[in-house]
Scaffold this active site. Structure first.
Site, PDB file in Angstrom:
ATOM      1  N   ARG A  35      31.593 -23.250 -22.094  1.00 49.74           N
ATOM      2  CA  ARG A  35      30.524 -22.250 -22.214  1.00 49.74           C
ATOM      3  C   ARG A  35      29.609 -22.298 -20.982  1.00 49.74           C
ATOM      4  NH1 ARG A  35      28.464 -22.280 -28.324  1.00 49.74           N
ATOM      5  NH2 ARG A  35      27.316 -20.455 -27.554  1.00 49.74           N
ATOM      6  N   ASP A  43      25.226 -12.954 -33.876  1.00 49.65           N
ATOM      7  CA  ASP A  43      26.169 -13.861 -34.549  1.00 49.65           C
ATOM      8  C   ASP A  43      26.842 -13.204 -35.764  1.00 49.65           C
ATOM      9  OD1 ASP A  43      25.512 -15.736 -32.663  1.00 49.65           O
ATOM     10  OD2 ASP A  43      24.017 -16.733 -33.927  1.00 49.65           O
ATOM     11  N   SER A  52      18.896 -13.922 -24.213  1.00 52.94           N
ATOM     12  CA  SER A  52      19.413 -15.150 -24.822  1.00 52.94           C
ATOM     13  C   SER A  52      18.269 -16.068 -25.218  1.00 52.94           C
ATOM     14  CB  SER A  52      20.332 -15.876 -23.819  1.00 52.94           C
ATOM     15  OG  SER A  52      20.466 -17.231 -24.194  1.00 52.94           O
ATOM     16  N   SER A  75      19.157 -22.280 -36.309  1.00 54.30           N
ATOM     17  CA  SER A  75      18.269 -22.246 -35.128  1.00 54.30           C
ATOM     18  C   SER A  75      16.965 -22.987 -35.405  1.00 54.30           C
ATOM     19  CB  SER A  75      17.933 -20.791 -34.764  1.00 54.30           C
ATOM     20  OG  SER A  75      19.085 -20.103 -34.402  1.00 54.30           O
ATOM     21  N   ARG A 117      34.669 -13.867 -29.087  1.00 54.81           N
ATOM     22  CA  ARG A 117      34.646 -13.234 -30.420  1.00 54.81           C
ATOM     23  C   ARG A 117      35.130 -11.785 -30.385  1.00 54.81           C
ATOM     24  NH1 ARG A 117      29.087 -16.262 -32.618  1.00 54.81           N
ATOM     25  NH2 ARG A 117      30.163 -18.233 -33.076  1.00 54.81           N
ATOM     26  N   GLY A 131      25.967 -24.999 -28.724  1.00 51.06           N
ATOM     27  CA  GLY A 131      25.361 -24.402 -27.537  1.00 51.06           C
ATOM     28  C   GLY A 131      23.855 -24.556 -27.567  1.00 51.06           C
TER      29      GLY A 131
HETATM   30  O1  SPQ Z   1      24.473 -23.008 -30.906  1.00 54.58           O
HETATM   31  P1  SPQ Z   1      25.589 -22.052 -30.660  1.00 54.58           P
HETATM   32  O2  SPQ Z   1      26.895 -22.764 -30.632  1.00 54.58           O
HETATM   33  O3  SPQ Z   1      25.381 -21.230 -29.410  1.00 54.58           O
HETATM   34  O4  SPQ Z   1      25.592 -21.054 -31.915  1.00 54.58           O
HETATM   35  C1  SPQ Z   1      25.646 -19.627 -32.089  1.00 54.58           C
HETATM   36  C2  SPQ Z   1      26.334 -19.401 -33.488  1.00 54.58           C
HETATM   37  O5  SPQ Z   1      27.178 -18.518 -33.663  1.00 54.58           O
HETATM   38  O6  SPQ Z   1      25.944 -20.125 -34.405  1.00 54.58           O
HETATM   39  C3  SPQ Z   1      26.374 -18.861 -30.991  1.00 54.58           C
HETATM   40  F1  SPQ Z   1      27.585 -19.144 -30.846  1.00 54.58           F
HETATM   41  O7  SPQ Z   1      24.320 -19.092 -32.262  1.00 54.58           O
HETATM   42  C4  SPQ Z   1      23.362 -18.973 -31.192  1.00 54.58           C
HETATM   43  C5  SPQ Z   1      23.049 -17.510 -30.973  1.00 54.58           C
HETATM   44  O8  SPQ Z   1      24.203 -16.771 -30.645  1.00 54.58           O
HETATM   45  C6  SPQ Z   1      22.121 -19.719 -31.621  1.00 54.58           C
HETATM   46  C7  SPQ Z   1      20.911 -19.340 -30.850  1.00 54.58           C
HETATM   47  C8  SPQ Z   1      19.696 -20.183 -30.934  1.00 54.58           C
HETATM   48  O9  SPQ Z   1      19.520 -20.940 -31.916  1.00 54.58           O
HETATM   49  O10 SPQ Z   1      18.859 -20.075 -30.023  1.00 54.58           O
HETATM   50  C9  SPQ Z   1      20.860 -18.204 -30.069  1.00 54.58           C
HETATM   51  C10 SPQ Z   1      22.022 -17.316 -29.860  1.00 54.58           C
HETATM   52  O11 SPQ Z   1      22.629 -17.619 -28.624  1.00 54.58           O
HETATM   53  P2  SPQ Z   1      22.119 -17.009 -27.226  1.00 54.58           P
HETATM   54  O12 SPQ Z   1      23.132 -17.485 -26.218  1.00 54.58           O
HETATM   55  O13 SPQ Z   1      22.150 -15.537 -27.401  1.00 54.58           O
HETATM   56  O14 SPQ Z   1      20.807 -17.524 -26.954  1.00 54.58           O
END
Ligand code: SPQ
Length: 425
Positions: free
Chosen positions: A119, A312, A164, A20, A343, A91
């Site tokens: 997604r 995660d 999120s 992140s 998941r 994502g």
């Molecule tokens: O980037 P991505 O694919 O969404 O990665 C994931 C992971 O498992 O590595 C989720 F699949 O992490 C996200 C996390 O779940 C990374 C993140 C961020 O860097 O802001 C936030 C979380 O997602 P969200 O949807 O809750 O904001």
């Protein structure tokens, strides 16, 4: 790939940089004035997708191993890309960059891999549209590919239905370009790396309970960012040290930001032996070394505000629960259904095939732990967190485990299997 049962794991591990934080360092460095130097940058496929996108937007980025230098061009320095932006499997890249691109004075086409194209993007399209953004989901399904027509934006207050960090960050980044203050309230606090790092770069971001606000008008300035180790990557070694007999593992230099440290709380509640050593603050982020050893774990209940702090890590927690005595209930985790894979479904299917007693629910899982697990042939569904979690399970099954699609760990941890191997006694 086959994973064989082991007798003991011992040693010291330094996990790669936080995913992140690595993403954000590239993004904020690109829209800051001057050079940002990032050390311990995560060279995982997701963060490389972010680099690739910003290069296409005209930013010069130097790479030398895990050190990168971003030659930022300021808030209005990005230029129209000559080709479609490809966010790969990420994502974070997709949602955060859309916030920035919504406010530019050019149009962009953006897409990612098969998983990204499933997604949900409606969660950012809705609030960004309220700010005046013009984003079209090309298949009309609220998913990528997206066509983003840059527009002048105005500030809003948005109450998000989901906790999120990606939704929050996308809106705050758009808010840097808005004509007045922008704020986001979420049901529970999600990871706050955006708020911390934007302030570090010179933006004016404030946080109060579960509301984060940004004022437009402040320039960002390039900084030095030393990325702490990723607690989500550390979680696999913590779990391995706890559930494998005769084991002791020290994971060094792990980011333990309070919005990310739910795994520590869960381990302690499950009765795991875990010590925090050398706790310190670096670039506004809390960092520690974590020492774990073999423990008798017991089942617990996990839900509410704890969920975003360990979202995660839930596949790994489900496996720890299968090795623990008694029942573990995970609830309020419906977000797991819209990650790189569903998941909940994948954990239930894979653990069931290994002999675990596990039931999926609408918003989580119920695991009756303590039954011996045997190896089986499990699918990663090209989800890095599934592959990494089940590799740890396989070290502790009665027979060997096969992981189909094991290479996807390169998304967040290219050297994962080598590091795991180094601990086997
Ligand atoms: O980037 P991505 O694919 O969404 O990665 C994931 C992971 O498992 O590595 C989720 F699949 O992490 C996200 C996390 O779940 C990374 C993140 C961020 O860097 O802001 C936030 C979380 O997602 P969200 O949807 O809750 O904001």
């Amino acid at each position: 790939m086959f994973i064989n049962p082991v007798n003991s794991l011992k040693g010291i591990i330094t996990v790669p940089g936080d995913k992140s934080i690595s993403h954000r360092a590239v993004m904020f460095g690109s829209i800051a004035e001057g050079v940002t130097e990032v050390t311990n940058f995560l060279r995982g496929a997701d963060c490389l997708s972010t680099i690739d996108c910003f290069r296409k937007l005209g930013i010069y980025i130097e790479e030398k191993d895990s050190i990168i230098r971003i030659h930022g061009k300021g808030l209005h320095g990005l230029s129209m890309p000559h080709s479609i932006l490809d966010t790969g499997n990420s994502g974070t890249t997709t949602r955060l960059i859309t916030g920035i691109l919504s406010a530019q004075d050019f149009d962009v086409h953006l897409t990612g891999d098969e998983s990204i194209q499933k997604r949900p993007m409606g969660r950012i399209i809705d609030p960004l549209s309220q700010m005046g953004a013009d984003i079209v989901s090309e298949q009309n399904n609220q998913c990528a590919p997206l066509h983003i027509h840059g527009r002048p934006l105005h500030g809003i207050h948005y109450t998000s239905p989901v906790a999120s960090a990606q939704v929050k960050s996308s809106i705050l980044l758009a808010g840097l370009y808005a004509d007045s203050e922008t704020s986001v309230t979420e049901p529970y606090l999600s990871r706050n790396h955006t708020e911390i790092m934007l302030n570090y770069f010179g933006a004016q971001v404030t946080s109060h309970n579960t509301t984060a606000s940004v004022l437009p008008g402040n320039l960002l300035f390039g900084q030095k960012v030393d990325v702490p180790g990723d607690i989500s990557s550390a979680a696999y070694f913590l779990a391995a040290g706890l559930i494998t007999p005769n084991s002791e593992i020290l994971v060094k230099n792990v980011g333990i930001n309070p919005t990310r440290d739910g795994i520590i709380e869960v381990i302690q509640k499950m009765g795991g032996k875990l010590k925090l050593e050398n706790v310190r603050t670096e670039n506004g982020e809390l960092v520690s070394d974590l020492l774990v050893s073999t423990s008798e774990l017991h089942g617990i209940e996990i839900g509410g505000s704890l969920i975003p702090r360990l979202i995660d890590e839930i596949p790994m927690i489900a496996i720890m629960a299968a090795f623990a005595k008694g029942k573990t209930t995970i609830k309020d985790a419906q977000e797991l259904k819209v990650k790189e894979s569903n998941r909940i479904d994948v954990c239930v299917k894979n653990l069931s095939s290994m002999g675990a007693k596990i039931e999926g629910t609408d918003d989580g899982m119920i695991i009756e732990g303590g039954y011996p697990l045997h190896g089986s042939r499990i699918e990663s569904h090209l989800d890095h967190r599934i592959a990494m979690s089940f590799a740890i399970a396989g070290l502790n099954t009665q027979t060997r485990l096969e992981i189909i699609g094991a290479d996807c760990v390169s998304i967040s941890y290219p050297g994962y299997y080598r590091d795991l191997e180094s601990l086997i006694q």
